[in-house]
Design a protein around this motif. Structure first.
Motif, PDB file in Angstrom:
ATOM      1  N   ARG A 147       0.810  -1.210   0.000  1.00 56.58           N
ATOM      2  CA  ARG A 147       0.000   0.000   0.000  1.00 56.58           C
ATOM      3  C   ARG A 147       0.850   1.270   0.000  1.00 56.58           C
ATOM      4  O   ARG A 147       0.380   2.336  -0.360  1.00 56.58           O
ATOM      5  N   GLN A 148       2.119   1.150   0.451  1.00 55.51           N
ATOM      6  CA  GLN A 148       2.966   2.336   0.473  1.00 55.51           C
ATOM      7  C   GLN A 148       3.152   2.905  -0.927  1.00 55.51           C
ATOM      8  O   GLN A 148       3.449   4.089  -1.080  1.00 55.51           O
ATOM      9  N   THR A 149       2.972   2.104  -1.965  1.00 55.74           N
ATOM     10  CA  THR A 149       3.101   2.598  -3.331  1.00 55.74           C
ATOM     11  C   THR A 149       1.783   3.169  -3.839  1.00 55.74           C
ATOM     12  O   THR A 149       1.746   3.798  -4.899  1.00 55.74           O
ATOM     13  N   GLY A 150       0.717   2.950  -3.121  1.00 57.04           N
ATOM     14  CA  GLY A 150      -0.595   3.395  -3.578  1.00 57.04           C
ATOM     15  C   GLY A 150      -1.239   2.458  -4.566  1.00 57.04           C
ATOM     16  O   GLY A 150      -2.311   2.745  -5.101  1.00 57.04           O
ATOM     17  N   LEU A 151      -0.597   1.320  -4.842  1.00 58.80           N
ATOM     18  CA  LEU A 151      -1.113   0.382  -5.832  1.00 58.80           C
ATOM     19  C   LEU A 151      -1.322  -0.989  -5.210  1.00 58.80           C
ATOM     20  O   LEU A 151      -0.409  -1.535  -4.577  1.00 58.80           O
ATOM     21  N   PRO A 152      -2.497  -1.581  -5.391  1.00 62.13           N
ATOM     22  CA  PRO A 152      -2.658  -2.976  -4.986  1.00 62.13           C
ATOM     23  C   PRO A 152      -1.992  -3.891  -6.005  1.00 62.13           C
ATOM     24  O   PRO A 152      -1.695  -3.489  -7.129  1.00 62.13           O
ATOM     25  N   PHE A 153      -1.742  -5.124  -5.602  1.00 56.60           N
ATOM     26  CA  PHE A 153      -1.338  -6.132  -6.557  1.00 56.60           C
ATOM     27  C   PHE A 153      -2.489  -6.388  -7.527  1.00 56.60           C
ATOM     28  O   PHE A 153      -3.662  -6.169  -7.197  1.00 56.60           O
ATOM     29  N   GLN A 212      -5.060   6.687 -10.745  1.00 51.07           N
ATOM     30  CA  GLN A 212      -5.657   6.983  -9.442  1.00 51.07           C
ATOM     31  C   GLN A 212      -4.576   7.319  -8.408  1.00 51.07           C
ATOM     32  O   GLN A 212      -4.708   8.294  -7.656  1.00 51.07           O
ATOM     33  N   ALA A 213      -3.509   6.520  -8.384  1.00 50.19           N
ATOM     34  CA  ALA A 213      -2.428   6.763  -7.423  1.00 50.19           C
ATOM     35  C   ALA A 213      -1.733   8.092  -7.688  1.00 50.19           C
ATOM     36  O   ALA A 213      -1.395   8.829  -6.756  1.00 50.19           O
ATOM     37  N   ALA A 214      -1.524   8.421  -8.956  1.00 47.19           N
ATOM     38  CA  ALA A 214      -0.882   9.690  -9.290  1.00 47.19           C
ATOM     39  C   ALA A 214      -1.756  10.871  -8.898  1.00 47.19           C
ATOM     40  O   ALA A 214      -1.261  11.887  -8.397  1.00 47.19           O
ATOM     41  N   ILE A 215      -3.045  10.753  -9.113  1.00 45.23           N
ATOM     42  CA  ILE A 215      -3.975  11.826  -8.714  1.00 45.23           C
ATOM     43  C   ILE A 215      -3.942  12.018  -7.208  1.00 45.23           C
ATOM     44  O   ILE A 215      -3.917  13.143  -6.693  1.00 45.23           O
ATOM     45  N   ARG A 216      -3.930  10.895  -6.471  1.00 49.70           N
ATOM     46  CA  ARG A 216      -3.918  10.977  -5.015  1.00 49.70           C
ATOM     47  C   ARG A 216      -2.661  11.703  -4.518  1.00 49.70           C
ATOM     48  O   ARG A 216      -2.710  12.506  -3.584  1.00 49.70           O
ATOM     49  N   LYS A 217      -1.502  11.407  -5.155  1.00 47.67           N
ATOM     50  CA  LYS A 217      -0.248  12.023  -4.751  1.00 47.67           C
ATOM     51  C   LYS A 217      -0.090  13.445  -5.288  1.00 47.67           C
ATOM     52  O   LYS A 217       0.696  14.238  -4.765  1.00 47.67           O
TER      53      LYS A 217
END
Length: 276
Positions: free
Chosen positions: A8-14, A268-273
């Protein structure tokens, strides 16, 4: 396998890619029954960003007919062996049968994905002996009966109670807590409202303290919301569900459309960050 529990630290699930080596699975049944086609599909999903390939030899769609242990192994073992020869990536066996799980691990699988949550005779003991990560899913009934008017007083609490009980039983029989994953079983013995309630309150399942696999790819609830969308017209709904699961902390999503799911999760992860 500790780092497999979550990233989760990467913001991405497997991302787990679905590989059904069956003639009758609900979405891709018959597409990859040939060994060469199945192996090519598995490698394609890995190239597209999948972290795990989930190989299944018995359909669990509503109303599916059971197959023998021998037939299930005939379908999956050559594919698992061939994939293991070509890749070091994780391979899971999608089965509720201990004898199939054991043979699959011997062939190269390193995860057991069990829709029956280790309820088959000898399953818990086999999981303890194998020592591989095991995914335990909630299903009300069997594939033959599960969609026959499923009933719950409170679907979220009942699913959480069931999964907690199964995890406790597994650990009492020697399964390591670090090996346990949970799956709320979207579409397995649930109505549209049950599925939506579980997705709305998925954080409660995640709050049980185990990594959660979430699978809603191409499922019928999407057609119930979008007026009969055919199986191959459910990408949008599948992505919406996967993004919801990722947003609340699911550790892995199980999907058919790997490339588009990986893209959606990265955006999604990039938007969150707020940055790439």
């Amino acid at each position: 396998m500790a780092k497999f529990r979550s990233r989760r630290q990467t913001g991405l699930p497997f991302v787990m890619g679905v590989l059904n080596v069956t003639p009758d699975s609900f979405s891709d049944g018959g597409d990859f029954i040939d060994q060469e086609a199945a192996v090519a599909r598995g490698l394609e999903m890995l190239a597209n960003g999948a972290d795990v390939i989930d190989v299944g030899g018995e359909s669990t769609r509503p109303g599916a007919s059971p197959v023998t242990d021998k037939e299930e192994m005939r379908r999956v073992l050559p594919v698992i062996k061939a994939l293991r020869e070509r890749t070091a990536a994780r391979i899971s066996i999608d089965t509720f049968k201990p004898v199939v799980a054991r043979a699959a691990v011997d062939a190269g699988a390193d995860i057991w994905n069990d829709v029956m949550a280790l309820r088959a005779d000898g399953a818990v003991e086999t999981a303890a002996e194998l020592g591989v990560p095991v995914i335990m899913m909630h299903m009300s009934g069997t594939p033959q009966t599960m969609q026959a008017n499923p009933q719950y007083d409170d679907v979220v609490s009942e699913v959480c109670d069931f999964l907690t009980e199964r995890a406790d039983i597994a650990m009492a029989k020697g399964v390591s807590a670090d090996s346990i994953w949970l799956d709320p079983g979207i579409g397995f013995g649930k109505s549209l409202d049950h599925n939506l309630a579980l997705m709305h309150d998925l954080d409660q399942v995640i709050g049980l303290g185990y990594p959660v696999l979430f699978g809603a790819s191409r499922k019928r609830f999407i057609a119930a919301i979008d007026d009969g969308a055919a199986e191959m017209e459910r990408l949008g709904g599948s992505l919406a569900a996967a993004l919801r699961a990722a947003a609340v902390g699911a550790a892995m999503v199980r999907v058919h459309d790997v490339r588009m799911t990986v893209q959606a999760l990265k955006v999604q992860a990039a938007i969150r960050k707020g940055r790439a």
